[in-house]
Write a protein that holds these residues in place. Sequence first.
Motif, PDB file in Angstrom:
ATOM      1  N   LEU A  88       0.833  -1.236  -0.058  1.00 41.05           N
ATOM      2  CA  LEU A  88      -0.037   0.105   0.085  1.00 41.05           C
ATOM      3  C   LEU A  88       0.751   1.060  -0.072  1.00 41.05           C
ATOM      4  CD1 LEU A  88      -3.098   0.489   2.473  1.00 41.05           C
ATOM      5  CD2 LEU A  88      -1.681   2.276   1.900  1.00 41.05           C
ATOM      6  N   LEU A  89       0.564   2.092  -0.966  1.00 40.32           N
ATOM      7  CA  LEU A  89       1.359   3.471  -1.177  1.00 40.32           C
ATOM      8  C   LEU A  89       0.152   4.397  -1.490  1.00 40.32           C
ATOM      9  CD1 LEU A  89       3.911   4.949  -0.906  1.00 40.32           C
ATOM     10  CD2 LEU A  89       4.042   4.660  -3.349  1.00 40.32           C
ATOM     11  N   LEU A  90       0.011   5.624  -0.851  1.00 41.39           N
ATOM     12  CA  LEU A  90      -0.965   6.536  -1.073  1.00 41.39           C
ATOM     13  C   LEU A  90      -0.220   7.504  -1.897  1.00 41.39           C
ATOM     14  CD1 LEU A  90      -3.110   6.803   2.270  1.00 41.39           C
ATOM     15  CD2 LEU A  90      -3.665   5.600   0.041  1.00 41.39           C
ATOM     16  N   LEU A  91      -0.866   8.171  -2.849  1.00 41.69           N
ATOM     17  CA  LEU A  91      -0.513   9.258  -3.679  1.00 41.69           C
ATOM     18  C   LEU A  91      -1.532  10.266  -3.552  1.00 41.69           C
ATOM     19  CD1 LEU A  91       0.484   6.607  -5.428  1.00 41.69           C
ATOM     20  CD2 LEU A  91       2.106   8.244  -6.226  1.00 41.69           C
ATOM     21  N   THR A  92      -1.139  11.711  -3.489  1.00 40.27           N
ATOM     22  CA  THR A  92      -2.262  12.672  -3.645  1.00 40.27           C
ATOM     23  C   THR A  92      -1.694  13.983  -4.005  1.00 40.27           C
ATOM     24  OG1 THR A  92      -3.991  13.694  -1.892  1.00 40.27           O
ATOM     25  CG2 THR A  92      -1.839  13.354  -1.088  1.00 40.27           C
ATOM     26  N   ASN A  93      -2.728  15.076  -4.358  1.00 39.70           N
ATOM     27  CA  ASN A  93      -2.470  16.097  -4.529  1.00 39.70           C
ATOM     28  C   ASN A  93      -2.852  17.148  -3.539  1.00 39.70           C
ATOM     29  OD1 ASN A  93      -4.935  16.076  -5.624  1.00 39.70           O
ATOM     30  ND2 ASN A  93      -4.472  16.997  -7.342  1.00 39.70           N
ATOM     31  N   ASP A  94      -3.582  16.463  -2.398  1.00 43.28           N
ATOM     32  CA  ASP A  94      -4.274  17.237  -1.317  1.00 43.28           C
ATOM     33  C   ASP A  94      -3.375  17.481  -0.313  1.00 43.28           C
ATOM     34  OD1 ASP A  94      -5.815  17.868   0.964  1.00 43.28           O
ATOM     35  OD2 ASP A  94      -7.280  16.435   0.240  1.00 43.28           O
ATOM     36  N   GLY A  95      -2.727  18.760  -0.200  1.00 47.83           N
ATOM     37  CA  GLY A  95      -1.730  19.115   0.791  1.00 47.83           C
ATOM     38  C   GLY A  95      -2.336  19.102   2.107  1.00 47.83           C
ATOM     39  N   ALA A  96      -3.578  19.060   2.690  1.00 48.89           N
ATOM     40  CA  ALA A  96      -4.025  19.152   3.923  1.00 48.89           C
ATOM     41  C   ALA A  96      -3.948  17.594   4.407  1.00 48.89           C
ATOM     42  CB  ALA A  96      -5.424  19.719   4.105  1.00 48.89           C
ATOM     43  N   LEU A  97      -4.680  16.772   3.350  1.00 48.03           N
ATOM     44  CA  LEU A  97      -4.446  15.358   3.527  1.00 48.03           C
ATOM     45  C   LEU A  97      -3.219  14.788   3.954  1.00 48.03           C
ATOM     46  CD1 LEU A  97      -6.527  12.996   3.835  1.00 48.03           C
ATOM     47  CD2 LEU A  97      -6.068  12.419   1.582  1.00 48.03           C
ATOM     48  N   ALA A  98      -2.164  15.497   2.997  1.00 47.42           N
ATOM     49  CA  ALA A  98      -0.926  14.895   3.072  1.00 47.42           C
ATOM     50  C   ALA A  98      -0.235  15.213   4.583  1.00 47.42           C
ATOM     51  CB  ALA A  98      -0.179  15.084   1.907  1.00 47.42           C
ATOM     52  N   TYR A  99      -0.550  16.391   4.728  1.00 46.56           N
ATOM     53  CA  TYR A  99      -0.102  16.846   6.200  1.00 46.56           C
ATOM     54  C   TYR A  99      -0.540  15.893   7.199  1.00 46.56           C
ATOM     55  CZ  TYR A  99       0.659  19.852  10.070  1.00 46.56           C
ATOM     56  OH  TYR A  99       1.050  20.269  11.345  1.00 46.56           O
ATOM     57  N   HIS A 100      -1.803  15.528   7.447  1.00 43.91           N
ATOM     58  CA  HIS A 100      -2.458  14.906   8.298  1.00 43.91           C
ATOM     59  C   HIS A 100      -1.872  13.387   8.361  1.00 43.91           C
ATOM     60  CE1 HIS A 100      -5.714  13.813  11.142  1.00 43.91           C
ATOM     61  NE2 HIS A 100      -5.860  12.767  10.480  1.00 43.91           N
ATOM     62  N   LEU A 101      -1.529  12.855   7.171  1.00 43.24           N
ATOM     63  CA  LEU A 101      -1.161  11.754   7.301  1.00 43.24           C
ATOM     64  C   LEU A 101       0.460  11.305   7.420  1.00 43.24           C
ATOM     65  CD1 LEU A 101      -2.961   9.933   4.306  1.00 43.24           C
ATOM     66  CD2 LEU A 101      -3.284   9.487   6.543  1.00 43.24           C
ATOM     67  N   SER A 102       1.254  12.415   7.149  1.00 40.86           N
ATOM     68  CA  SER A 102       2.776  12.378   7.384  1.00 40.86           C
ATOM     69  C   SER A 102       3.290  13.133   8.332  1.00 40.86           C
ATOM     70  CB  SER A 102       3.250  12.887   5.770  1.00 40.86           C
ATOM     71  OG  SER A 102       2.843  14.243   5.493  1.00 40.86           O
ATOM     72  N   HIS A 103       2.640  14.079   8.943  1.00 38.45           N
ATOM     73  CA  HIS A 103       3.389  14.648  10.277  1.00 38.45           C
ATOM     74  C   HIS A 103       3.634  13.603  11.152  1.00 38.45           C
ATOM     75  CE1 HIS A 103       4.273  17.746  13.119  1.00 38.45           C
ATOM     76  NE2 HIS A 103       4.661  18.633  11.882  1.00 38.45           N
ATOM     77  N   PRO A 104       4.648  13.740  11.866  1.00 41.21           N
ATOM     78  CA  PRO A 104       5.190  12.881  13.003  1.00 41.21           C
ATOM     79  C   PRO A 104       3.912  13.044  14.220  1.00 41.21           C
ATOM     80  CG  PRO A 104       7.125  13.821  12.165  1.00 41.21           C
ATOM     81  CD  PRO A 104       5.940  14.393  11.441  1.00 41.21           C
ATOM     82  N   LYS A 105       3.498  14.090  14.333  1.00 43.58           N
ATOM     83  CA  LYS A 105       2.747  14.324  15.562  1.00 43.58           C
ATOM     84  C   LYS A 105       1.509  13.707  15.687  1.00 43.58           C
ATOM     85  CE  LYS A 105       0.004  18.632  14.273  1.00 43.58           C
ATOM     86  NZ  LYS A 105      -0.059  20.140  14.388  1.00 43.58           N
ATOM     87  N   PHE A 106       0.644  13.332  14.501  1.00 44.05           N
ATOM     88  CA  PHE A 106      -0.408  12.470  14.205  1.00 44.05           C
ATOM     89  C   PHE A 106      -0.235  11.081  14.478  1.00 44.05           C
ATOM     90  CE2 PHE A 106      -1.120  16.560  11.618  1.00 44.05           C
ATOM     91  CZ  PHE A 106      -2.304  16.707  12.303  1.00 44.05           C
ATOM     92  N   MET A 107       1.057  10.488  14.469  1.00 49.68           N
ATOM     93  CA  MET A 107       1.410   9.237  14.508  1.00 49.68           C
ATOM     94  C   MET A 107       0.372   8.168  14.076  1.00 49.68           C
ATOM     95  SD  MET A 107       2.118   9.433  18.933  1.00 49.68           S
ATOM     96  CE  MET A 107       2.869   7.803  18.999  1.00 49.68           C
TER      97      MET A 107
END
Length: 203
Positions: A63-82
């Motif tokens: 599974l690999l997600l790819l997106t152009n949705d900046g807000a979604l990318a931030y939510h999924l990739s920022h360490p603080k969301f774990m």
Amino acid sequence: HIKVDGKRLTLLEPEITLLLNKPRGYLSTVKDPKGRPTVMDLLGTVRQRVYPLGRLDFDAEGLLLLTNDGALAYHLSHPKFMVPRTYWVKIQGVPDEKKLIQLKRGVMLEDGKARVVSSHILRQKEKNSWIEVTVSEGRNHLVKRLFATIGHPVLKLKRVGFGPIRLGTLPIGQYRLLTDEEIIKIKKFRVGAIHESPLRRSE
């Protein structure tokens, strides 16, 4: 081009998020200076400029997600969301319960302490075993390094879950759009609800 009152308007691309079942032998990047295959080579009909979320090793699959949705990318990739990532891992040997507990309590790596959220044996043979493991960090080669630390090198690695999203039965090398329902699940996701799945492979 579209103009209003003589002024040219910039049209925004529609936001999309793709789920790709990445094969081994592809880099999780947009472009490689050495000319090696990247996951973008698998998205022939996609017009939008999308970017991979997180890393999946060259020799790993799943599974690999790819997106152009900046807000979604931030939510999924920022360490603080774990956001948890779940893998099926084929390792050399069969770890005993003490070693799996050690992984959950945490082991020291060269870049600091790391631990798994959960792990359990899916199937075992005399010389190797399949483990389902969930981690909540995206550090480089984390799963491989964790198992190497307890003396069980990783032979194969497949990501089957990213937050609330599951790989399911999507064929390897294929991709699909995430549904509106899945996007909502991601945006509402909170750490804690991690589902464990049976092994569907025969290796």
